[in-house]
Structures are given as C-alpha cells and as structure tokens.
Scaffold this motif. Structure first.
Motif, PDB file in Angstrom:
ATOM      1  N   LYS A 292       0.864  -1.189   0.000  1.00 27.29           N
ATOM      2  CA  LYS A 292       0.000   0.000   0.000  1.00 27.29           C
ATOM      3  C   LYS A 292       0.895   1.233   0.000  1.00 27.29           C
ATOM      4  O   LYS A 292       1.870   1.281   0.745  1.00 27.29           O
ATOM      5  CB  LYS A 292      -0.863   0.031   1.272  1.00 27.29           C
ATOM      6  CG  LYS A 292      -1.958  -1.007   1.315  1.00 27.29           C
ATOM      7  CD  LYS A 292      -3.327  -0.338   1.291  1.00 27.29           C
ATOM      8  CE  LYS A 292      -4.470  -1.223   0.830  1.00 27.29           C
ATOM      9  NZ  LYS A 292      -4.172  -2.475   0.196  1.00 27.29           N
TER      10      LYS A 292
ATOM     11  N   GLN B  14       2.157   4.656   1.102  1.00 33.27           N
ATOM     12  CA  GLN B  14       1.980   5.462   2.295  1.00 33.27           C
ATOM     13  C   GLN B  14       2.033   6.922   1.893  1.00 33.27           C
ATOM     14  O   GLN B  14       2.804   7.282   1.011  1.00 33.27           O
ATOM     15  CB  GLN B  14       3.083   5.161   3.304  1.00 33.27           C
ATOM     16  CG  GLN B  14       2.796   3.897   4.079  1.00 33.27           C
ATOM     17  CD  GLN B  14       4.042   3.230   4.585  1.00 33.27           C
ATOM     18  OE1 GLN B  14       5.142   3.761   4.440  1.00 33.27           O
ATOM     19  NE2 GLN B  14       3.879   2.056   5.155  1.00 33.27           N
ATOM     20  N   SER B  15       1.206   7.748   2.538  1.00 35.57           N
ATOM     21  CA  SER B  15       1.216   9.164   2.206  1.00 35.57           C
ATOM     22  C   SER B  15       2.620   9.707   2.434  1.00 35.57           C
ATOM     23  O   SER B  15       3.267   9.419   3.433  1.00 35.57           O
ATOM     24  CB  SER B  15       0.241   9.909   3.117  1.00 35.57           C
ATOM     25  OG  SER B  15       0.625  11.261   3.170  1.00 35.57           O
TER      26      SER B  15
ATOM     27  N   ASN C 174      -6.242  17.091   2.264  1.00 34.44           N
ATOM     28  CA  ASN C 174      -6.913  15.831   2.615  1.00 34.44           C
ATOM     29  C   ASN C 174      -6.784  14.818   1.498  1.00 34.44           C
ATOM     30  O   ASN C 174      -6.590  13.630   1.746  1.00 34.44           O
ATOM     31  CB  ASN C 174      -8.397  16.091   2.911  1.00 34.44           C
ATOM     32  CG  ASN C 174      -8.574  16.559   4.349  1.00 34.44           C
ATOM     33  OD1 ASN C 174      -7.962  16.022   5.270  1.00 34.44           O
ATOM     34  ND2 ASN C 174      -9.376  17.604   4.526  1.00 34.44           N
ATOM     35  N   LYS C 175      -6.884  15.315   0.268  1.00 39.29           N
ATOM     36  CA  LYS C 175      -6.773  14.410  -0.885  1.00 39.29           C
ATOM     37  C   LYS C 175      -5.396  13.737  -0.918  1.00 39.29           C
ATOM     38  O   LYS C 175      -5.260  12.586  -1.314  1.00 39.29           O
ATOM     39  CB  LYS C 175      -7.008  15.209  -2.163  1.00 39.29           C
ATOM     40  CG  LYS C 175      -7.596  14.365  -3.263  1.00 39.29           C
ATOM     41  CD  LYS C 175      -8.028  15.163  -4.448  1.00 39.29           C
ATOM     42  CE  LYS C 175      -7.918  14.246  -5.659  1.00 39.29           C
ATOM     43  NZ  LYS C 175      -7.649  14.976  -6.869  1.00 39.29           N
TER      44      LYS C 175
ATOM     45  N   SER D 104      -3.765  12.962   1.615  1.00 43.13           N
ATOM     46  CA  SER D 104      -3.624  12.275   2.914  1.00 43.13           C
ATOM     47  C   SER D 104      -2.494  12.852   3.746  1.00 43.13           C
ATOM     48  O   SER D 104      -1.733  12.102   4.390  1.00 43.13           O
ATOM     49  CB  SER D 104      -3.380  10.773   2.750  1.00 43.13           C
ATOM     50  OG  SER D 104      -4.263  10.213   1.863  1.00 43.13           O
TER      51      SER D 104
ATOM     52  N   GLN E  22      -0.512  14.412   6.798  1.00 38.45           N
ATOM     53  CA  GLN E  22      -0.672  14.182   8.231  1.00 38.45           C
ATOM     54  C   GLN E  22      -1.152  15.451   8.931  1.00 38.45           C
ATOM     55  O   GLN E  22      -2.012  15.400   9.790  1.00 38.45           O
ATOM     56  CB  GLN E  22       0.666  13.758   8.852  1.00 38.45           C
ATOM     57  CG  GLN E  22       1.190  12.422   8.352  1.00 38.45           C
ATOM     58  CD  GLN E  22       0.349  11.252   8.851  1.00 38.45           C
ATOM     59  OE1 GLN E  22      -0.271  11.329   9.904  1.00 38.45           O
ATOM     60  NE2 GLN E  22       0.307  10.199   8.057  1.00 38.45           N
TER      61      GLN E  22
ATOM     62  N   GLN F 216      -5.229  13.673  10.520  1.00 35.94           N
ATOM     63  CA  GLN F 216      -5.429  12.228  10.690  1.00 35.94           C
ATOM     64  C   GLN F 216      -5.817  11.860  12.127  1.00 35.94           C
ATOM     65  O   GLN F 216      -6.465  10.852  12.341  1.00 35.94           O
ATOM     66  CB  GLN F 216      -4.139  11.464  10.327  1.00 35.94           C
ATOM     67  CG  GLN F 216      -3.555  11.796   8.967  1.00 35.94           C
ATOM     68  CD  GLN F 216      -4.497  11.437   7.826  1.00 35.94           C
ATOM     69  OE1 GLN F 216      -5.338  10.554   7.955  1.00 35.94           O
ATOM     70  NE2 GLN F 216      -4.373  12.140   6.701  1.00 35.94           N
TER      71      GLN F 216
END
Ligand code: ATP
Ligand code: MG
Length: 429
Positions: A328, A330-331, A381-382, A384, A386, A407
């Motif tokens: 996955k 990660q931001s 926010n888009k 992601s 912190q 978050q």
C-alpha cells in the motif's frame, strides 16, 4: 508563414516505458529492500557504462544466442566503431573487473549492479525493450558456497518483499567438455526428429542445440520431454559441485526442484544454473536467473577466475507487486502549508525555509497557487497529509503558527510559537 504551427506530440518508442510517480514509489522500495539485503551479505556496488563495444557481447554472451543473434541494439559510433546498448550486465561487469584489475591474486569480489538493459524483443507483458536488471556477481570462489549464498540471498529478498509462491529450479550444465559430448548426443537425437523441429530449432540444431530444450513451442514439447538429459553425461567434478549446492540448500531449508531441461539463454554458463519462477505473471514468469561462469573471465582476456552471478528483472517484480496488490502506498506528505493568499509571499518563503531547516526529514508541501482555505484543506486531505500548518493574517500578526492534524482527531488543532510547532512535529517524525 507562422512560427506557431503545432506538431503532433512525439510518442515514446515501442517497448519503452515512462515510470510515473504513481508507480516510482514501488520501484524505489524494491530497490531499497534489495540494497539492504545485498549490503547484509557484504556486496559492493559497481557501475559500468550502458554502451560497450559490440564485440564484447558477441564474445561473452555467444554468437548463437537469442540475445546476440536478434535482440541487440547495435549501431556505429561517429568514429565508425561498432557499439551496442548493454543487453545484460555480466559482460560489462567482467570487462570492468578485468580492466580495473579487481580480481588479481585471487581476491574475492562480491559486486552488485543495477540499471537499464536493452533488448530488441517483441514487447508484451513482462518483456520490454528497455528494462531494469539488478544483478550480483561473486568472483574467485570456486566452491558451491558462492552459488548457495546467491540463492539464499535471493530467497531472503522474496521474503522481505513479501512475494508468495516463488519457486526455485536448479540444474547443472557441467563443464564445457561435458557439454561438448552432450551436444553431439543431442544433435544425433534431434536429427532423428527433423520433421517435428520448427524453424527456430532447425536453425539452432548445429549452432546451439541445448537451446532447443528451452523451446516454448507446444508442438515440440513431446520430443523435448523425451530428449536425453545432460545429468547422465555430467563429469564427476560438476556432479560433486552440484551435490555440495544441494546439501547447503537442504541444510538451510530452501526448497528447489531439479529441472534437467533448464539451460538458460547465454553461452557463458557452466556447472550451476538456477531460476526463480512465479506462476502469477503468465508466460514471462522468470523473475531471476543466474549461474556459474568459470571460464568467462579468462575468455575475455583476464586471469582464470571462477565466478557465479544472477540478474533479476525489476520490471517483472514490480508487476507482481502491483498484480497481487502486495504493497500500500503510504502518504508522503507530512505537512501541507495552508496559507492566506493575502500574506506576503516573502514571509511564506522565509517561514517554510525555517521549518525545513529545523526539521530536515519533514516532507513539507507549500501550495504555490494558494486559493481559498477550504480548497487548500481539500487538497491536503486528498493527499492524505498528516498535518496542515496554517499561516493566516492572524498568525502573522501574533507571530505564531497553527498546527492541525488531519489524521488524529485527538490532537486536533493547536496554536503556538515556532519552537512549539517544531516540538509537536518532532514528536510525529
Ligand atoms: P526470458 O527467458 O524471459 O527471455 P532471459 O533468459 O532472456 O529471460 P536473462 O538474460 O537471464 O533472461 O535476464 C534475467 C532476468 O531479466 C529475467 O529473468 C527477467 O526477469 C529479466 N528480463 C530479461 N529480458 C527482459 C525483458 N525484455 N523485459 C523485462 N525483463 C526482462
Ligand atoms: Mg530472453
């Protein structure tokens, strides 16, 4: 005449790919895991040119191989010299080892390399004309210790990456004398089946009959299956070497199957050959291949130097990670600077530099086309992010900063001095 005639955009060449940011993170992570693992076995990086004299590849890889016969990107340099883009790494690595005298007096060298390779192949899934290989070579170890270490190291790598169902196939090709004898046996055998041989096999019958065993043509499978196997002709030294390898793999609980038809595509191999294969990629399932090449260094003009190595195709490994959804993303945005566009841009630049200097590992994104607060928060926010660090008119007049976690609801939003801001962010980083 107008100078503004627009032209069709240029397209990339067939079989070549752009790797976009949505994917480069996977490449970077694979490369960094590989480098960590290689480092833990004390391999050192070597870099050598993408271009070499064509003659190097002809003599190292072999004239009657697919790579040299039909896959090289070769052309003449301005001086008329025949040069080629490297189709693989071992030939250039060996050239560099000899030219820089790295293996003198039996010094053990453990080298790794990575970078683009070029082969003029028919592009398809897992088969590109520019692709990336990561390889490792061990020079001056004659025992199967080195072969085994390379296999153990790759096994560790699949584990660290999280690749499931990768299986190991091994074989021994014997010495070049063994192969000479076996070659004659094979030619005699295939000559009894001339009517079944396809065009490729007929072409290889006298130049490289071992490669017929590697045929992907289903019509040829029955005669390939029934062909005499090399292991029946293996010399004693190669047999002992192969036994030693199997012993180490057994002791370290590495599973393998012996595939007597595994011959590998390049001429320089002797004794051990191996491949790591997955069934999750379709036809192009080999993600790593290697073997021993004890004669190559001397053949290229160096001192006799036993050697063994492998190369893995990073394109196929990345494909596998994507297909199986193994990782996955990660931001990567730690903090997004939300600014009031009325605030003087010099102040914004000064403050963002001050934050970066105090927190060098923080990933800070400053919106360079600031719009409304609402739009900026939406963007943060888009991504992601912190945190949002807010610098509005209020903050400027109070000489303060507002930090809002995007978050962690518990953290909420806090206003404080620069020192406090740094402290809050430090706790996170
Ligand atoms: P194949 O049988 O798939 O053609 P090969 O025997 O030609 O492979 P090697 O020369 O041993 O491959 O290269 C080692 C690894 O490099 C391969 O196992 C594969 O993962 C990768 N590789 C080789 N050719 C390509 C290509 N054209 N595109 C992407 N990866 C490749
Ligand atoms: Mg190939």
């Amino acid at each position: 005449m107008s100078n503004n005639i627009s032209r069709q955009p240029t397209k990339r060449l067939r079989g070549m790919y752009d790797t976009l940011p949505s994917e480069t993170w996977i490449w970077q992570r694979v490369e960094s895991v590989v480098q960590q693992v290689f480092h833990s076995y004390y391999f050192q990086e070597i870099r050598f040119p993408l271009l070499e004299e064509t003659a190097l590849f002809h003599s190292a890889i072999g004239e009657a191989t697919d790579v040299v016969d039909k896959e090289m990107f070769s052309f003449q340099s301005r001086s008329g010299k025949k040069i080629s883009l490297r189709p693989e790494g071992t030939a250039g690595c060996v050239r560099a080892v000899i030219q820089n005298d790295l293996c003198n007096r039996g010094t053990i060298q453990k080298l790794w390399y990575q970078g683009p390779m070029f082969r003029y192949e028919r592009p398809q899934k897992g088969r590109n004309r520019q692709f990336t290989q990561l390889g490792a070579e061990i020079f001056n170890v004659v025992t199967a210790q080195a072969d085994a270490e390379l296999i153990l190291m790759t096994a560790k790598l699949w584990k660290k990456i999280g690749l499931p169902n990768i299986r190991l196939e091994i074989n021994s090709l014997g010495t070049s004398e063994t192969r000479k004898e076996y070659r004659e046996v094979l030619i005699k055998y295939f000559e009894q089946h001339l009517d079944v041989l396809d065009e490729d096999a007929l072409k290889r019958l006298h130049s490289n009959p071992l490669r017929i065993l590697d045929s992907k043509n289903p019509k040829m499978h029955p005669i390939v299956e029934a062909a005499p196997v090399l292991s029946d002709y293996l010399d004693e030294e190669s047999q002992l070497h192969f036994d030693e390898l199997k012993n180490i793999l057994d002791a370290c609980e590495i599973e393998y199957t012996i595939n007597p038809k595994l011959v590998r595509g390049l001429d320089y191999y002797s004794k051990t050959v191996f491949e790591w294969i997955t069934d999750d990629l379709g036809a192009q399932g080999t993600i790593c291949g290697g073997g021993r090449y004890d004669a190559l260094v001397e053949l290229q003009g160096g001192k006799p130097t036993p050697a063994v190595g492998f190369a893995m195709g990073i394109d196929r490994i990345v494909e596998l990670i994507k297909d199986l959804n193994l990782w996955k993303e990660q931001s990567s945005v730690d903090a997004y600077l939300v600014i009031d566009k009325e605030v003087n841009s010099n102040i914004i630049n000064m403050l963002s530099e001050k934050i970066r200097n105090a927190l060098p590992t923080l990933n800070l994104l400053v919106n360079q086309n600031p719009s409304s607060f609402k739009a900026q928060f939406k963007k943060a926010n888009k991504l992601s992010a912190q945190f949002a660090i807010i610098i509005g008119a209020n903050e400027v007049s109070n000489n303060s900063f507002t930090l809002k976690s995007l978050q962690d609801k518990e953290f909420g939003q806090k206003e404080g001095t620069f020192e406090q801001l740094v402290e809050w962010l430090q706790q996170f980083k």
